[in-house]
Design an enzyme around this catalytic site. Structure first.
Site, PDB file in Angstrom:
ATOM      1  CE1 TYR A  32      -4.236   1.150  -0.344  1.00  0.00           C
ATOM      2  CE2 TYR A  32      -3.957   2.205   1.793  1.00  0.00           C
ATOM      3  CZ  TYR A  32      -4.692   2.009   0.646  1.00  0.00           C
ATOM      4  OH  TYR A  32      -5.877   2.666   0.492  1.00  0.00           O
TER       5      TYR A  32
ATOM      6  CE  LYS B 130      -7.523   5.727   1.260  1.00  0.00           C
ATOM      7  NZ  LYS B 130      -8.629   6.579   0.759  1.00  0.00           N
TER       8      LYS B 130
HETATM    9  N1  LIG Z   1     -11.616  -0.674  -2.894  1.00  0.00           N
HETATM   10  C1  LIG Z   1     -11.050  -0.842  -1.714  1.00  0.00           C
HETATM   11  O1  LIG Z   1     -10.522  -1.914  -1.385  1.00  0.00           O
HETATM   12  C2  LIG Z   1     -11.039   0.304  -0.733  1.00  0.00           C
HETATM   13  C3  LIG Z   1     -10.840   0.030   0.628  1.00  0.00           C
HETATM   14  C4  LIG Z   1     -10.800   1.082   1.525  1.00  0.00           C
HETATM   15  C5  LIG Z   1     -10.988   2.382   1.061  1.00  0.00           C
HETATM   16  N2  LIG Z   1     -11.181   2.613  -0.271  1.00  0.00           N
HETATM   17  C6  LIG Z   1     -11.343   3.997  -0.723  1.00  0.00           C
HETATM   18  O2  LIG Z   1     -12.612   4.186  -1.322  1.00  0.00           O
HETATM   19  C7  LIG Z   1     -12.533   5.322  -2.165  1.00  0.00           C
HETATM   20  C8  LIG Z   1     -13.191   5.011  -3.493  1.00  0.00           C
HETATM   21  O3  LIG Z   1     -12.436   4.059  -4.172  1.00  0.00           O
HETATM   22  P1  LIG Z   1     -13.054   2.788  -4.918  1.00  0.00           P
HETATM   23  O4  LIG Z   1     -12.359   1.598  -4.363  1.00  0.00           O
HETATM   24  O5  LIG Z   1     -14.536   2.848  -4.956  1.00  0.00           O
HETATM   25  O6  LIG Z   1     -12.447   2.944  -6.388  1.00  0.00           O
HETATM   26  P2  LIG Z   1     -12.875   3.731  -7.712  1.00  0.00           P
HETATM   27  O7  LIG Z   1     -11.738   3.585  -8.656  1.00  0.00           O
HETATM   28  O8  LIG Z   1     -14.195   3.263  -8.181  1.00  0.00           O
HETATM   29  O9  LIG Z   1     -12.968   5.253  -7.215  1.00  0.00           O
HETATM   30  C9  LIG Z   1     -11.860   6.142  -7.116  1.00  0.00           C
HETATM   31  C10 LIG Z   1     -12.357   7.478  -7.610  1.00  0.00           C
HETATM   32  O10 LIG Z   1     -11.398   8.530  -7.427  1.00  0.00           O
HETATM   33  C11 LIG Z   1     -11.647   9.454  -8.480  1.00  0.00           C
HETATM   34  N3  LIG Z   1     -10.574  10.421  -8.648  1.00  0.00           N
HETATM   35  C12 LIG Z   1      -9.250  10.152  -8.823  1.00  0.00           C
HETATM   36  N4  LIG Z   1      -8.582  11.331  -8.975  1.00  0.00           N
HETATM   37  C13 LIG Z   1      -9.508  12.338  -8.867  1.00  0.00           C
HETATM   38  C14 LIG Z   1      -9.465  13.770  -8.941  1.00  0.00           C
HETATM   39  N5  LIG Z   1      -8.310  14.425  -9.152  1.00  0.00           N
HETATM   40  N6  LIG Z   1     -10.615  14.472  -8.789  1.00  0.00           N
HETATM   41  C15 LIG Z   1     -11.783  13.836  -8.597  1.00  0.00           C
HETATM   42  N7  LIG Z   1     -11.909  12.482  -8.521  1.00  0.00           N
HETATM   43  C16 LIG Z   1     -10.780  11.754  -8.657  1.00  0.00           C
HETATM   44  C17 LIG Z   1     -11.804   8.550  -9.686  1.00  0.00           C
HETATM   45  O11 LIG Z   1     -12.417   9.221 -10.764  1.00  0.00           O
HETATM   46  C18 LIG Z   1     -12.682   7.446  -9.102  1.00  0.00           C
HETATM   47  O12 LIG Z   1     -14.056   7.764  -9.296  1.00  0.00           O
HETATM   48  C19 LIG Z   1     -11.054   5.714  -2.238  1.00  0.00           C
HETATM   49  O13 LIG Z   1     -10.815   6.748  -1.294  1.00  0.00           O
HETATM   50  C20 LIG Z   1     -10.377   4.434  -1.786  1.00  0.00           C
HETATM   51  O14 LIG Z   1      -9.082   4.641  -1.250  1.00  0.00           O
HETATM   52  C21 LIG Z   1     -11.221   1.588  -1.175  1.00  0.00           C
END
Ligand SMILES: NC(=O)c1ccc[n+]([C@@H]2O[C@H](COP(=O)([O-])OP(=O)(O)OC[C@H]3O[C@@H](n4cnc5c(N)ncnc54)[C@H](O)[C@@H]3O)[C@@H](O)[C@H]2O)c1
Length: 261
Positions: A153, A160
């Site tokens: 990570y 984070k």
């Molecule tokens: N998927 C996992 O395992 C997981 C676990 C814990 C937390 N998260 C967090 O959840 C959140 C959403 O991620 P996800 O897993 O649904 O993936 P995802 O790829 O569907 O979403 C990530 C989003 O970030 C957006 N993004 C990136 N750069 C950007 C910018 N400059 N301006 C505006 N938007 C921007 C992208 O367009 C995308 O919609 C993130 O913060 C991620 O770290 C994900």
């Protein structure tokens, strides 16, 4: 729990796998009005996903690193709704050289990019929306437990950790206006962002072995429900909180049955 009448801005939908998509879907079912945001070349994908919600919604342009986009979104919400009651920050990205076991070699610019887009942006979004929230509002961000170091990570983990701190400072500064700021710390889910992390399956396998409730990387619904709770008045006295929705993984130091690891 109801989101009846809440006006919500939801960032971070790329596909219908995105955590934010599921949050938007459940928020609509609970009576909320929703608009999505997206930017640049992925916007077409977000627009397709927006059509698959129970009620299709508009997609506003927002690169969270651009002040002019933040100002335009705020203006649009003001004229559309006269204000906003809540927002989901579901935005994270780190350059390839800052992830996947490259912690010691990642350049400062890559770490800084991860910080800006994934952590500072919570402040940017909150500052843009706070004037529209009147005397109450709720901002929710998405975390991956940053209290420990993880395999692969790397600088996303450091970003984070910053996000966790940013949310506490926002809770401090926006609380007097009645605005709550909280994070949901989710277990691993198989979204576009997650699959982009080399070795994601390694993390996912840890959950299967160690989460006392078990964990399904294909089911974002429990995370979406927690987001909706934090956006609702049911969470009206909760701020500066990190709510773990991870099958109980964070509470356990090692797999109960090591042979399953
Ligand atoms: N998927 C996992 O395992 C997981 C676990 C814990 C937390 N998260 C967090 O959840 C959140 C959403 O991620 P996800 O897993 O649904 O993936 P995802 O790829 O569907 O979403 C990530 C989003 O970030 C957006 N993004 C990136 N750069 C950007 C910018 N400059 N301006 C505006 N938007 C921007 C992208 O367009 C995308 O919609 C993130 O913060 C991620 O770290 C994900």
């Amino acid at each position: 729990m109801s989101l009846d009448g809440k006006r919500l801005l939801i960032t971070g939908v790329i596909t219908k796998d995105s955590i934010a998509f599921h949050a938007a879907e459940r928020a609509q079912r609970q009576g909320a009005q929703v608009v999505l945001t997206s930017f640049g070349r992925v916007r077409r994908m977000t627009e397709r996903a927006a059509q698959r919600l129970p009620e299709p919604v508009d997609v506003l342009e927002l690169d969270v690193n651009k002040d002019e986009d933040l100002a335009a979104v705020a203006d649009e919400l003001r004229s559309r709704w006269g204000g906003v009651d809540g927002a989901l920050h579901a935005i994270a990205v780190a350059p390839e050289d800052a992830l996947g076991g490259r912690f010691l070699t990642a350049p400062a610019e890559s770490a800084a990019q991860a910080f800006q887009t994934s952590a500072f942006s919570l402040k940017a979004l909150a500052a843009a929306l706070a004037p529209l929230m009147g005397d109450s509002g709720s901002i929710v961000g998405l975390d991956f437990d940053a209290s420990v170091a993880w395999p692969i990570y790397d600088w996303m983990g450091v970003a984070k950790a910053a996000l966790e701190s940013v949310s506490r400072y926002l809770a401090r500064d926006l609380g007097p206006q009645g605005i709550r700021v909280n994070l949901v710390s989710a277990g691993p889910l198989g979204t576009v962002a997650a699959r982009g992390i080399p070795g994601f399956e390694q993390l996912a396998a840890l959950w299967q072995a160690q989460a006392p409730l078990g964990w399904d990387i294909a089911d974002p619904a429990p995370v979406a429900d927690a987001i909706c709770f934090l956006l609702s008045d049911g969470a009206r006295a909760i701020s500066g909180e990190i709510l773990h929705v991870d099958g109980g993984f964070h509470a356990i130091g090692a797999p109960a049955q090591p042979d399953r690891a």
